[in-house]
Design an enzyme around this catalytic site. Structure first.
Site, PDB file in Angstrom:
ATOM      1  N   ASP A 235       0.905  -1.154   0.000  1.00 58.46           N
ATOM      2  CA  ASP A 235       0.000   0.000   0.000  1.00 58.46           C
ATOM      3  C   ASP A 235       0.939   1.198   0.000  1.00 58.46           C
ATOM      4  O   ASP A 235       1.574   1.491   1.014  1.00 58.46           O
ATOM      5  CB  ASP A 235      -0.891   0.020   1.236  1.00 58.46           C
ATOM      6  CG  ASP A 235      -1.878   1.172   1.182  1.00 58.46           C
ATOM      7  OD1 ASP A 235      -1.509   2.250   0.676  1.00 58.46           O
ATOM      8  OD2 ASP A 235      -3.019   1.013   1.637  1.00 58.46           O
ATOM      9  N   HIS A 236       1.039   1.870  -1.146  1.00 58.21           N
ATOM     10  CA  HIS A 236       2.115   2.856  -1.257  1.00 58.21           C
ATOM     11  C   HIS A 236       1.940   4.047  -0.320  1.00 58.21           C
ATOM     12  O   HIS A 236       2.891   4.769  -0.053  1.00 58.21           O
ATOM     13  CB  HIS A 236       2.314   3.314  -2.713  1.00 58.21           C
ATOM     14  CG  HIS A 236       1.161   4.032  -3.283  1.00 58.21           C
ATOM     15  ND1 HIS A 236       0.112   3.387  -3.882  1.00 58.21           N
ATOM     16  CD2 HIS A 236       0.885   5.340  -3.342  1.00 58.21           C
ATOM     17  CE1 HIS A 236      -0.762   4.288  -4.287  1.00 58.21           C
ATOM     18  NE2 HIS A 236      -0.314   5.479  -3.975  1.00 58.21           N
TER      19      HIS A 236
ATOM     20  N   HIS B 143      -6.222   2.382   1.557  1.00 54.73           N
ATOM     21  CA  HIS B 143      -5.378   3.535   1.906  1.00 54.73           C
ATOM     22  C   HIS B 143      -5.872   4.305   3.143  1.00 54.73           C
ATOM     23  O   HIS B 143      -5.101   4.557   4.066  1.00 54.73           O
ATOM     24  CB  HIS B 143      -5.301   4.514   0.724  1.00 54.73           C
ATOM     25  CG  HIS B 143      -4.845   3.875  -0.550  1.00 54.73           C
ATOM     26  ND1 HIS B 143      -3.754   3.050  -0.616  1.00 54.73           N
ATOM     27  CD2 HIS B 143      -5.326   3.950  -1.814  1.00 54.73           C
ATOM     28  CE1 HIS B 143      -3.585   2.634  -1.863  1.00 54.73           C
ATOM     29  NE2 HIS B 143      -4.527   3.169  -2.605  1.00 54.73           N
TER      30      HIS B 143
END
Ligand code: NAD
Length: 483
Positions: A176-177, A239
């Site tokens: 999950d950037h 996110h």
């Protein structure tokens, strides 16, 4: 100043889907920037693996162009050539037999090896199976997978089970950037590296917390996927939920992968289902000049939300009674991601004539620029008595820390290097993903049961009016998008 450039050992990184959009826009340019930072050992190799018929030279040319387009650096030819020389390519068919024996022969088993699944999730099982059957991956290999991790609890469990057939949880890196952002890590440093914040980090002192992730873009080329997902599945379940966990979790006893992820999991489990009137769904309307969501998604009847705002609570001692407002949407007025911690006001002012209810606000900005600032109240300088003003205290300390404070390391490259180092702290564990779906599913089912239709909103705004009312009727207002 401590250098951030921690060298890693030699490795083989195979990128399945190495010719795809994600690889060209994010993964390969990110790796090049790590190369420039001196973090890519000379013996490291990056092996693109995809369906296209290419050789090493053809792949290097493609990556060269991708770096030119998406690299964001003015690179010297010699650096580019040195980096490209570390690239290789192999044609594989995830569903067939082509290329797998060749890949086996290429891999150096005495080194760290990692396999990035930058392909559609429907291929994850095929890849995992072949990596195992052709004895390409062993117990020390790492695999990296991208969202979406399923579209509900059932599909997420199926995906986790598929991967678990061939890989242990300690080998699986779910990216999950948002977790790779410098500021997200700084948030943890601020919370757990100072005495000042943690004692006030609870329902006695914090009024409420907001998380906004606003985009100006629409669904663009992703309409077919997005229309099946919507903002809840595409953004909130992963996110926003991850950011919420880091804000709300208890202090782990140590900063390591399982200790951190255990604490995050407890937050998700304590997250209450929001009441229907605490959720606002929206869909951007057509404007005079731009098509609306339904046209872009190619579904004139679509009831998928491109915007969602919701109010939820975490049922535990620390957070009981503190609303968490989450908001995300497309085609909004600004690209902006911010976590805002709004403290309670001071309650009583000793300064005559000072009517304002002053309060501290901690703003953690993730986009478009990363930064952290704390709003504090001070005396307005100069004569004329005690006039108070609220000013932001910059907590990124760019001046004090010098160029290192303006770290341009992209979240992807940071996370890829963590894979090579074997550090899972900033990756989602399977049980976290499933717990997040356990919270998300009943909400979506509720909409389907009630035939909920998203409210239309104008492009370039902050979303539907009702989203503003969600806070206004409680005497609060949204912070994350600059008016
Ligand atoms: P893409 O369609 O651009 O690329 C797909 C890649 O998979 C290509 O390299 C293709 O050759 C390869 N491929 C397809 N079928 C194959 C097969 N049978 N055998 C071997 N290789 C095969 O897709 P993308 O946009 O790069 O996305 C990859 C993954 O990352 C998807 O799961 C997507 O949901 C996820 N993702 C993408 C983005 C993004 O910004 N593009 C963002 C987040 C997540």
């Amino acid at each position: 100043m401590v250098s951030r450039v921690i060298p890693v050992e030699d490795f083989d990184l195979v990128i399945f889907g190495g010719t795809g959009d994600l690889a060209r826009r994010k993964i390969l340019p990110g790796l090049f920037r790590r190369f420039l930072a001196g973090q890519m050992p000379k013996g490291a190799r990056i092996i693109g693996a995809a369906r296209s018929e290419l050789d090493d030279a053809g792949y290097r040319k493609m990556v060269d162009e991708a770096i030119g387009e998406f690299g964001g650096v003015d690179a010297k030819r010699a650096d580019l050539d040195a980096f490209l020389a570390q690239l290789h390519y192999i044609t594989v068919d995830a569903r067939g037999t082509d290329g797998w024996s060749e890949l086996h022969d290429l891999i150096r088993f005495d080194l760290v090896n990692a396999f990035y699944f930058s392909v559609a999730p429907s291929l994850f099982g095929d890849l995992a199976e072949r990596l195992h059957d052709y004895k390409i991956a062993d117990d020390d290999s790492r695999i990296v997978v991208e969202k979406p991790f399923g579209r509900d609890l059932e599909t997420a469990q199926a995906l986790n089970n598929t991967l678990a057939q061939h890989f242990d949880e300690t080998q699986i890196y779910r990216i999950d950037h948002y977790l790779g952002k410098e500021t997200v890590q700084n948030l943890m440093a601020v919370r757990f590296g100072n005495l000042l914040f943690e004692p006030l980090w609870n329902n006695h002192y914090i009024d409420h917390i907001q998380i906004t992730v606003a985009e100006t873009v629409g669904v663009e080329g992703r309409g077919a996927y997005y229309d099946q997902a919507g903002a809840m599945r595409d953004m909130v379940q992963n996110h926003l939920m991850q950011l919420l966990c880091l804000i709300a979790m208890e202090a782990p006893s140590v900063f390591d992968a399982d200790a951190v992820r255990d604490e995050k999991l407890k937050v998700i489990r304590a997250l209450q289902e929001p009441a229907p009137h605490h959720i606002v769904r929206g869909q951007y309307d057509a404007s005079k000049t731009a098509p609306g969501y339904r046209e872009e998604a190619g579904n004139p009847q679509s009831h998928t939300e491109s915007f969602i705002a919701l109010r939820c609570e975490i049922a535990n001692w620390r957070w009981a009674g503190v609303p968490f407002y989450l908001r995300t949407g497309k085609k909004l007025k600004a690209r902006s991601s911010e976590i805002t911690v709004v403290y309670k006001d001071i309650g009583h002012s000793i300064f005559p004539g000072d009517e304002k209810r002053h309060r501290n606000i901690l703003r953690i900005q993730l986009q478009p620029n990363e930064g952290m600032e704390l709003q504090v109240t001070i005396k307005e300088p100069g004569p004329g008595g005690m006039r108070l003003i609220d000013v932001p205290l910059d907590m990124t300390f760019a001046e004090a820390l010098g160029p290192d404070a303006e770290d341009s390391t992209d979240a992807y490259e940071r996370l890829i290097m963590d894979v090579i180092r074997g550090n899972q702290t900033l990756f989602m564990r399977g049980d976290e993903v499933e717990a997040a779906w356990r919270w998300t599913d009943p909400i979506i089912e509720g909409w389907q049961r009630r035939g909920d239709v998203p409210k239309l909103y104008d492009q370039g705004t902050t979303g539907p009016e009702d989203a503003l009312m969600l806070l206004h009727r409680e005497g609060r207002r949204w912070q994350g998008i600059k008016e």
